[in-house]
Design an enzyme around this catalytic site. Structure first.
Site, short mmCIF file in Angstrom:
data_model
loop_
_atom_site.label_atom_id
_atom_site.label_comp_id
_atom_site.label_asym_id
_atom_site.label_seq_id
_atom_site.Cartn_x
_atom_site.Cartn_y
_atom_site.Cartn_z
CG ASP A 476 -0.23 -0.13 2.55
OD1 ASP A 476 0.91 -0.65 2.57
OD2 ASP A 476 -0.79 0.28 3.57
NE ARG A 480 0.04 3.86 6.48
CZ ARG A 480 -0.93 4.43 5.78
NH1 ARG A 480 -0.99 5.75 5.64
NH2 ARG A 480 -1.85 3.69 5.19
CG ASP A 481 3.36 2.12 11.99
OD1 ASP A 481 2.60 2.62 11.12
OD2 ASP A 481 3.18 2.28 13.20
CD GLU A 482 -1.22 0.18 6.77
OE1 GLU A 482 -1.22 1.31 7.25
OE2 GLU A 482 -2.25 -0.41 6.40
CG ASP A 489 -4.07 -0.52 -1.44
OD1 ASP A 489 -4.98 -1.12 -0.85
OD2 ASP A 489 -3.59 0.55 -1.02
CD GLU A 761 -3.37 6.31 2.96
OE1 GLU A 761 -2.52 6.98 3.58
OE2 GLU A 761 -3.86 5.26 3.40
CG HIS A 782 -1.29 4.79 -0.45
ND1 HIS A 782 -0.57 4.71 0.70
CD2 HIS A 782 -2.39 4.00 -0.27
CE1 HIS A 782 -1.21 3.90 1.55
NE2 HIS A 782 -2.30 3.44 0.98
C1 BGC Z 1 -3.98 0.99 3.57
C2 BGC Z 1 -4.82 0.97 2.34
C3 BGC Z 1 -5.68 -0.23 2.44
C4 BGC Z 1 -6.60 0.09 3.56
C5 BGC Z 1 -7.72 -0.83 3.74
C6 BGC Z 1 -4.87 1.23 4.71
O1 BGC Z 1 -4.22 1.32 5.91
O2 BGC Z 1 -2.95 1.92 3.50
O3 BGC Z 1 -4.28 1.36 1.19
O4 BGC Z 1 -6.27 -0.67 1.31
O5 BGC Z 1 -5.89 0.28 4.77
O6 BGC Z 1 -8.61 -0.26 4.51
#
Ligand code: BGC
Length: 909
Positions: A476, A480-482, A489, A761, A782
């Site tokens: 995505d 960040r911490d993701e 996506d 995003e 994003h």
């Molecule tokens: C992500 C998104 C993802 C979404 C789903 C987010 O935190 O960055 O791109 O699809 O969560 O809700």
């Protein structure tokens, strides 16, 4: 003299055939000379090049050799097929180099041309038994999450002349390996990220050149990476296990036919490395004072190193990496060194990218340099870190002193344009810093350009967001911490991705993880690899538009690359997924469970009063139902492709019922949808949810809605990808252009105007007043909203493929000039070769130049205003000749069919 004549004759005749037909671009599994395939029947593709028009292959003869023996000769096969031809010879042997060549005959006098030689190198076919190496772990106490990175080594001797040497390496963690102090391969963050507990990939390297006769040494560093390091916004550690481990095997073939195998086992030694910690989100801490010079060479004294621990970890989950690994790509020098109002020294690299910074510095021992990465400056000119949430994104280097030191991190990556530099006394010399972009080594295939500079920047931003988020897994965001493989996506962006880069193997790899992560009830998780198991998002439930990636992406890959195998392999998972939805649905209405719906669509509160309009919230289950129909349509198409007639019928009947249920539940008898939003109308129209007689009224409502927002879009993740395509399909191209060219919020060009170099995003990640959206979810990299890209290629430049001639075997060229653009051009490198389309408006003249690769054909729609216009090709009045067949006109277009070659059309009043 006779001899001279003969040579001249040969040269001359070669040149003639050269000019007529060349066979080039040989690819095995879509790659040039790949090393390490565990596919038992790899597929071959080649490109025909010819200066003539209308060239088609009539026959080919393919031969594969190893050790000077032919392992397969196809014989002369009468066929047009030049893409994805499967190997059909005797069983391939593991760890072996094969070469292949193809001869081709064409329809232009059946001249035969031979390709040059290409190669592929097999991996292991039965790793459980062929990988005799043992798993080893460091056993060091400090080797924990956030702990030190261990380094492993072993010396060994080679006694005889080496013919070839192949290394097979993987890790529970991330590894970097060296032989005799030289890095093995050019890939980073290996073994990449997969569903490690079910599929762990190993890499195969041809290391013949790295070995020397006599004493050799191998050294490997092993970091936590995705395996054990903290992941997700809850920063959970040890996702796949508490212990990192290494598996290393080196197969050496000697010239005398004998073989030796060097493996990881209890003879290896281990020591802490200078990497005090190295984590994906937080970055690396490297103390150069702890470097042990020559640690990966044979002369190093490892008597103080400790013994490794042998582990009994599974090997039946090992698979080869058949896809492109992460490698280094573009580099950037700072365009500016800034001193921010807060007094910080900041390098601006001019491009938001993903990778890291290499620095060259000198100073005294113990001096600490800290690089902190950020994507953007706030409205005051200070660095903005809040949107990184809990990711530190910081690399720390402690100098050893005594000369110029060069450092770059190893087992992390950052999403950044700006870097704060701390610890350098005096002025910072920008020349000493280089930002390096890291991403999966997918080959660039697409170019798009037009006469509007902002749109061109949008295209660049789309491509940069793709680079930054195609890092072994489609993520995505990268900062960040993701940084997770969010299915939605990837799904919305997959078709655009396939225009810009060759993502065939990239998605083939990821889709295997999608299938591997499928719940027993058929549900597909929201992120793949699924690190959310056990959390709210980790329930065995699926969400429309997200989990649908399981069906939509294989189909998109089939369309873009003609890759039927991807659909074949994914089909059981696709079917199980749709069975899951069938159960979740009641009376063919999928209106249960959690749904993301049209995620991040326009809401008034987001950027107050900007367009003084109501929020555009679409009923979640209305969206869900549209995607249900879409996915079932694709199941019917996939079943047809695979020859499953009964299933085609079943899915077609189901799709009809889904549409009926939609009409009963969400549409008034007059054709109004229960949600008066752009997304609702776009999805209903795009997926044929409305009966024919209601479609033109629905189109009107959609256009009215867009007008009511003063030509701003209000769509979220699921409506946006289809917005302009849907308008084009229903004859509203000018509205589509108005949306594309809109440059105030919310629109595609608003971020461009704000100076974005990647896709954001949210439509207002940075608001018109330069403040930021909620830092808890505001990424500046994003790709999802970049999903307008495929429409730009398809409908502005005009390049598309027929689904019945997938992979651009049967090309469609259908440009829609408009929006005040005076020119547009696009090109894509396909498995058949390059397709190019470029149009220009010059006063009353419209020109269209095309390039169609050999062994394909194209249906061309030349835009015309009326039948009185004069159309020429290459200066001659358009007629059915010289590769052109004139077809029946379509409203607004002169339709022709053309064979391969270059064409210049001109339309004049
Ligand atoms: C992500 C998104 C993802 C979404 C789903 C987010 O935190 O960055 O791109 O699809 O969560 O809700």
């Amino acid at each position: 003299m006779k001899k001279l004549y003969f040579i001249i004759f040969v040269l001359f005749s070669n040149q003639i055939s050269f000019a007529q037909l060349i066979v080039t671009g040989l690819k095995t599994e879509g790659r040039t000379n790949p090393v390490g395939l565990d596919i038992s029947k790899p597929r071959f593709s080649w490109v025909l090049e010819s200066s003539k028009r209308n060239v088609k292959q009539t026959a080919y003869e393919l031969s594969v050799r190893a050790d000077n023996k032919v392992t397969w000769s196809s014989g002369k096969i009468s066929s047009e097929i030049s893409v994805h031809v499967p190997y059909s010879g005797s069983a391939l042997e593991p760890g072996k180099r094969y070469s292949w060549q193809v001869k081709v005959w064409d329809n232009q006098g059946s001249k035969m041309a031979s390709s040059t030689e290409a190669s592929f190198h097999t991996a292991l076919f039965k790793p459980e038994t062929e990988m005799v190496a043992k798993w080893i772990s460091s056993g060091l106490q400090a080797d924990t999450v956030y702990g030190v990175v261990p380094q492993f080594r072993k010396s060994f001797s080679t006694s005889k002349k080496i013919k070839s040497a192949t290394a097979f390496i993987t890790a529970k963690g991330l590894y970097e390996a060296e032989i005799n102090g030289k890095r093995i391969g050019d890939a980073f963050l290996t073994p990449g990220w997969t569903t490690y507990d079910k599929r762990l990939l190993y890499q195969t390297y041809d290391v013949t050149q790295l070995l020397i006769s006599g004493k050799n040494a191998v050294g490997v560093s092993l970091a936590n990476g995705w395996f054990r390091g903290e992941l997700g916004w809850e920063k959970k550690a040890n996702t796949y296990g508490k212990q990192t481990a290494l598996l290393f095997q080196l197969n050496i073939n000697y010239s005398d036919g004998t073989r030796e195998i060097i493996i990881s086992d209890d003879s290896w030694k281990v020591s802490p490395s200078p990497m005090l910690s190295s984590e994906i989100y937080d970055g690396e801490v490297y103390d150069a004072r702890l470097e042990q010079i020559g640690w990966a060479t044979s002369s190093f004294d490892d008597s103080k190193w400790t013994k490794v621990q042998v582990k009994d970890f599974a090997k039946n989950i090992l698979f080869a990496s058949n896809h492109e690994l992460i490698t280094k790509h573009e580099t950037f020098k700072p365009v500016k060194v800034l001193t921010t109002p807060q007094g910080e020294t900041v390098l601006d690299f001019g491009q938001n990218l993903v990778g890291w910074v290499q620095m060259k510095i000198s100073g005294s021992s113990g001096n600490k340099i800290v690089l902190s990465h950020a994507e953007i400056l706030d409205k005051y000119g200070n660095l903005y870190f809040d949107n990184l949430r809990n990711a530190k994104a910081q690399d720390t280097y402690i100098m050893k002193g005594g000369g110029v030191e060069t450092y770059e991190p190893h087992f992390t990556f950052h999403g950044f344009r700006y870097v704060r530099v701390e610890g350098i006394s005096g002025t910072v010399d920008p020349d000493n810093f280089t930002a390096i972009a890291l991403y999966s080594d997918m080959k660039a295939t697409g170019k798009f350009e037009c006469s509007n500079a902002l749109v061109n920047q949008l295209q660049k931003n789309i491509q940069w967001s793709q680079r930054g988020n195609f890092l072994d897994v489609p993520t995505d965001c990268p900062q960040r911490d993701e940084r997770l493989g969010w299915t939605g996506d990837a799904e919305v962006f997959s078709r655009t991705a396939a225009y810009n880069f060759n993502v065939n193997n990239f998605f083939a790899k990821w889709l295997k993880d999608v299938a591997a992560e499928q719940y027993p009830n058929g549900a597909i998780p929201f992120v793949i690899p699924d690190i959310l198991k056990g959390s709210f998002f980790g329930r065995p439930e699926s969400a429309a538009g997200w989990s649908d990636a399981d069906v939509i992406i294989p189909w998109n890959m089939y369309v873009a690359y003609g890759d039927k195998r991807i659909v074949e392999e994914q089909y059981p998972s696709m079917k199980a997924y749709v069975d899951y939805i069938r159960k979740a649905a009641k009376n063919d209405l999928w209106n249960t469970g959690f749904q993301f719906g049209d995620w991040l669509s326009y809401r008034v509160d987001d950027s107050k009063g900007m367009i003084g309009q109501k929020s555009a919230v679409t009923d979640n289950y209305l969206v869900t139902q549209c995607f249900y129909a879409y996915v079932v349509d694709l199941m019917a198409k996939s079943a047809r492709l695979l020859g499953k007639a009964d299933e085609v019928k079943d899915y077609e009947a189901l799709a009809e019922r889904i549409r009926k249920a939609f009409q009963q539940e969400y549409v008034t008898p007059g054709g109004r949808l229960i949600s008066e939003t752009q997304t609702a109308y776009v999805l209903a129209l795009q997926f044929d949810m409305l009966p024919e007689n209601l479609r033109s009224a629905a189109t009107k409502r959609l256009v009215e809605n867009i007008k009511s927002y003063n030509y701003h879009l209000t769509t979220g993740f699921l409506g946006t990808p289809f917005l302009t395509s849907c308008l084009t399909r229903f004859g509203e191209m000018e509205t589509a252009y108005k949306l594309l060219l809109q440059d105030t919020y919310p629109s595609w060009l608003f971020p461009v105007k704000m100076g974005a170099t990647t896709i954001w995003e949210r439509w207002d990640s940075q608001k018109p007043d330069s403040t930021f959206q909620d830092p808890s979810m505001t990424s500046f990299n994003h790709y999802s909203y970049g999903a307008v890209g495929d429409w730009m290629y398809r409908s502005i430049a005009g390049i598309d493929t027929k689904e019945e001639g997938a992979g651009y075997k049967e090309i469609i060229i259908k440009p829609f000039p408009g929006g005040g653009l005076t020119s547009a051009s696009g090109s894509i490198e396909t498995y058949y070769g390059k397709i190019g389309a470029a149009w220009k408006i010059d006063g009353n003249k419209f020109s269209l130049s095309l390039e169609v690769p050999a062994n394909t054909s194209a249906t061309v729609y030349i835009p015309v205003k009326g039948s009185q216009q004069k159309i020429t090709e290459g200066g001659a009045v358009l007629a059915s000749s010289n590769g052109i067949q004139v077809q029946e006109d379509e409203k607004g277009f002169k339709v022709i069919k053309i064979g391969s070659g270059k064409y210049d059309f001109m339309v004049e009043e």
